[in-house]
Design an enzyme around this catalytic site. Sequence first.
Site, mmCIF file in Angstrom:
data_model
loop_
_atom_site.group_PDB
_atom_site.id
_atom_site.type_symbol
_atom_site.label_atom_id
_atom_site.label_comp_id
_atom_site.label_asym_id
_atom_site.label_seq_id
_atom_site.Cartn_x
_atom_site.Cartn_y
_atom_site.Cartn_z
ATOM 1 C CE1 TYR A 171 -2.828 -3.194 0.396
ATOM 2 C CE2 TYR A 171 -3.232 -2.634 2.692
ATOM 3 C CZ TYR A 171 -3.428 -3.468 1.613
ATOM 4 O OH TYR A 171 -4.224 -4.586 1.752
ATOM 5 N N PRO A 225 -15.030 -6.760 2.561
ATOM 6 C CG PRO A 225 -15.032 -5.757 4.685
ATOM 7 C CD PRO A 225 -14.259 -5.806 3.389
#
Length: 283
Positions: free
Chosen positions: A56, A203
């Site tokens: 990231y 999610p």
Amino acid sequence: MTVDMFRIGGDLGVRRLGFGAMRLPSEPGPAREDSLAVARRAVELGVTLIDTAHMYGWGANEELLAEALYPYVDGLTITTKVGVARSASPAGWKLDARPDVLRGQVEHALRRLRVERIELLQLHRIDPAVPLADQLGALRELRTEGKVGRIGLSEVTVTELDRAREIVDVASVQNRYSLLDREHEPVLAACEAAGIAFLPWRPVATAVSAASAEIAAVAAELNATPAQVSLAWLLHRSPVILPIPGTSRIAHLEENLAAAHLHLDPAGLDRLDRLDRLDRLAE
């Protein structure tokens, strides 16, 4: 230990609803200031598990979290991932889990996060070009040296998880999983049987389908949002699930974390449990 808590590796207590930092912009400017505010607000709201990775921003996300949160409050766990490196390929990255690369990324993470030990370190992907024993052996050595507390995996099959557990103690698995994406159901079952933390990435279901319309209907009945219903379902689905939803906006962060207090009754749960079958039938 309350029902909203889980002990990763049997001893590292965290709240089950965490935060994924991947979406936080780290470039200098107003967006970075917003990112710092989001990370700080997450901790203010009680988040004790924050997920990041070397990939990231090639370390920039780790540095951002340290700037926002160091010195860390007691009980805060920042987990990071290693095993992906920059590449000249169109994707801009490649798997690279050679032992020296893993060690170098861990050493960089320790400096960027300003810690002496990473309590949970996850292998971002298994590198098929490197023997699994070499990859996990390197992480085991780092654990022996006290630089890593617990070892996790990401995007693995049941077979890969079983092979890994023959080499090291596996504390967590981070696979893609949601209300409308249950491909890794067997991996979740294996984690639940072994008491391994399961951190679903992506999610929150976002597909436009009959199933997502049903989620919206359940949400409307509860005066909640579809994202909150999706997260509440995950928390109910298994005690080993630790969702790590990400966002770059405080309002969205607060909405996500409120899902921990959303009650789904048996009828609503049954409707949601059947959605995966509905989505597959529509394909």
